[in-house]
Design an enzyme around this catalytic site. Structure first.
Site, mmCIF file in Angstrom:
data_model
loop_
_atom_site.group_PDB
_atom_site.id
_atom_site.type_symbol
_atom_site.label_atom_id
_atom_site.label_comp_id
_atom_site.label_asym_id
_atom_site.label_seq_id
_atom_site.Cartn_x
_atom_site.Cartn_y
_atom_site.Cartn_z
ATOM 1 C CB THR A 82 -0.915 -0.021 1.174
ATOM 2 O OG1 THR A 82 -1.402 -1.476 1.294
ATOM 3 C CG2 THR A 82 -1.723 0.979 1.269
ATOM 4 C CG ASP A 126 -7.288 -7.356 2.075
ATOM 5 O OD1 ASP A 126 -6.439 -8.304 2.481
ATOM 6 O OD2 ASP A 126 -6.952 -6.149 1.949
ATOM 7 C CB SER A 180 -9.602 -1.897 3.052
ATOM 8 O OG SER A 180 -8.514 -1.089 3.342
ATOM 9 N N GLY A 193 -0.800 -2.988 5.756
ATOM 10 C CA GLY A 193 -1.606 -3.799 6.016
ATOM 11 C C GLY A 193 -2.364 -3.568 7.453
#
Length: 587
Positions: free
Chosen positions: A398, A440, A469, A491
């Site tokens: 990310t 996820d 998320s 994460g």
């Protein structure tokens, strides 16, 4: 010296230490009071934020920061710059920047109006099923949701960035894409981190011919620092978006390349899935902490909900008196984190599909009940903690970048393809990586995902559903004005990383660079351990262990890019040193 002068002096020194007043301004004040104060001695600071007046950009790659800052210099607003940065990162930082993934953008205008959230999280294809990552015996097949074509959700980045520009931007999508297209076509000089990433991901990337040819040299070796890396196929893909808008990605040649890639390898994303994808405008989660307004991402992110929940719990403890990263502070943070992550496992999911008790989870009353379960002297084993009853309080790899413009508009954006380099699969002929965000979802209730997070039925796989998320783009306001723009990758650690920067600023009075650079800790209920970075005292660790905690030192957590706005409008940028390419720039 009279009491009023003393208080004014103390206030200015505190503001200088927190980054809300320049050291120069504080010194100037001291000069004006002269002998009344005697000989002033100012404490030095180890970390110094970048200061500016007209605009500030903080991203995880210098090139993306530069092109976004140029947009601000040219008269564009924060959304213009943020969208430009998002596309530039898709070129310069393919391990996490993306057009093959998705994310969330939080926008807060400088006029004091309520912030807005844009949800461009990926969605499960129409052909997805609840048990698609289980074998015939009902056991989870781990790598199926991570490193196969089934791992990819329908990408949302292009549609989400375009929607933000359409609603709040002042430049065209073609203008926002131009720097990224140039970087892809003409290439950019590879930094050390880029080479290291390719070597670390080699085993996963070289399985797929398109990934091998896109990211490595003809002889299979990695591009070296100082060499120029070109991405002609990605440049063509971006050009189709510039020429045809979002239809240049979700329909036509690019969509056909994605669908063909899926068809060749048993994936699920179809032309119809791509054509039907839409981002959503949502209301951010809102809470308060010691007089500050906290706005963060609502579901399908769990981030904002649990940041507010943890802050509500901690508000009842004297965090400033405990001291930064003391045993008392870490103990109470860990205990509050456990409670929030236990609730996450039970209640959080896509609110378009399940009811999430948001009001209860973020209420002060529920936090008060949870706070009563925390023993100040003893860790509570995770095995004794179950999800609470928030409904009783109902009335649901990310990268991150932050931007603030001269009008006070603020953008906090976090987007991802999940793992570093996502699934490792490059769309043949299109030059970009596919996400592996399907991991996820809860492949099976009670079975942890790659980050050790436990999920329940609220986050089960369903066609068209957005997976849960932890991304937490966050904006903090005071008296209606934007004062802190922050967010992080990482994460499951995103929530706690973002939380700690907020605490560092509000409770511990740190300037933004110090708040970003300080050592971090993390607890996510299961596994039952406090994860810490280097920099926590062995004495503190020993005290935590005496209280019953298991403490594990691990690698650095997050790469939070943040901006603080002073009362006089001065902007302070804090880039996270945990990523060597991070940069904050202003003018």
């Amino acid at each position: 010296m009279d009491r009023d002068l003393y208080q004014r002096t103390a206030k200015n020194l505190a503001r200088a230490r927190s980054g809300r007043l320049s050291i120069a301004a504080a010194l100037a004040f001291l000069v004006t009071i002269g002998p009344a104060f005697g000989q002033a001695i100012l404490e030095g600071e180890r970390f110094h934020p970048v200061a500016a007046k007209q605009g500030m950009v903080a991203t995880s790659h210098t090139l993306a920061t530069e092109v976004a800052l140029q947009v601000l210099r040219d008269g564009g607003n924060a959304v213009d710059a943020a969208v430009t940065a998002g596309f530039a990162l898709a070129v310069t930082q393919p391990r996490s920047g993306n057009i093959g993934g998705g994310g969330f953008m939080l926008i807060s205008r400088g006029d004091g109006s309520e912030p807005e959230a844009i949800d461009y999280r990926e969605k499960a294809p129409a052909g997805a099923t609840e048990a698609m990552f289980q074998d015939e015996s009902g056991n989870v097949v781990r790598d199926r949701s991570r490193f196969t074509h089934l791992a990819a959700g329908v990408p949302g980045t292009v549609a989400g960035l375009a929607l933000a520009l359409e609603r709040h931007g002042s430049i065209s999508l073609k203008q926002a894409l131009a720097p990224a297209i140039k970087l892809a076509r003409e290439g950019f000089i590879v930094p050390q981190r880029f080479t290291e990433g390719l070597e670390q991901a080699r085993e996963r990337l070289e399985r797929w011919p398109a990934s091998l040819s896109t990211f490595y040299k003809e002889d299979g070796s990695a591009w070296q620092p100082g060499e120029r890396f070109h991405q002609p196929e990605l440049a063509d893909t971006l050009q189709r978006i510039a020429d045809n808008g979002v239809n240049g990605f979700y329909e036509g040649e690019t969509a056909e390349l994605i669908a063909d890639e899926m068809a060749r390898h048993g994936g699920l994303i179809t032309l119809e899935d791509l054509k039907d994808y839409r981002p959503e405008v949502r209301t951010p989660v809102h809470g308060t902490y010691r007089g500050y307004d906290i706005f963060s991402m609502s579901p399908p992110s769990s981030g904002g909900t649990h940041i507010v929940q943890i802050l509500n719990i901690l508000e009842g403890f004297p965090m400033a008196d405990f001291g930064h990263n003391s045993a008392d502070a870490i103990h109470h943070m860990a205990e509050a984190m456990k409670l929030a992550y236990a609730d996450r496992s039970e209640y959080l999911g896509d609110t378009d599909y399940v009811g999430v008790p948001l009001e209860g989870l973020t209420s002060k009353g529920y936090a008060e009940e949870l706070r009563k379960t925390i023993d100040a002297e003893k860790a509570r084993p995770a095995s004794e903690i179950n999800p609470g009853q928030p409904a009783a309080y109902e009335s649901p790899e990310t990268t991150h970048f932050s931007v603030v413009d001269k009008w006070g508009n603020a953008v906090s954006n976090t987007y991802t393809i999940n793992f570093s380099y996502g699934s490792g699969i490059t769309v043949k002929g299109a030059g970009f990586l596919l996400n592996n965000e399907m991991d996820d979802f809860s492949a099976k209730p009670g079975v942890p995902n790659a980050y050790g997070l436990i999920g329940g039925a609220a986050n089960k796989v369903e066609p068209g559903k957005r997976m849960l998320s932890s991304m937490s783009p966050t904006i903090v306001k005071k008296d209606g004005k934007n004062i802190l723009v922050t967010g992080s990758p990482g994460g499951s650690r995103i929530i706690t990383t973002t939380l700690q920067v907020i605490l560092n600023v509000i409770d511990h009075g740190m300037n933004i660079q110090t708040a970003v650079s300080a050592p971090r800790m993390h607890h996510q209920w299961l596994p039952d351990e406090i994860r810490i970075e280097q920099g926590i005292s062995p004495d503190t660790i020993a005290l935590l262990e005496e209280r019953g905690h298991t403490v594990v030192r691990n690698s650095a957590m997050g790469a939070i890019q943040s901006i603080m706005v002073d009362e006089d409008g001065t902007l302070y940028g804090g880039a996270d040193p945990r990523r060597s390419t991070s940069s904050a720039m202003g003018f």
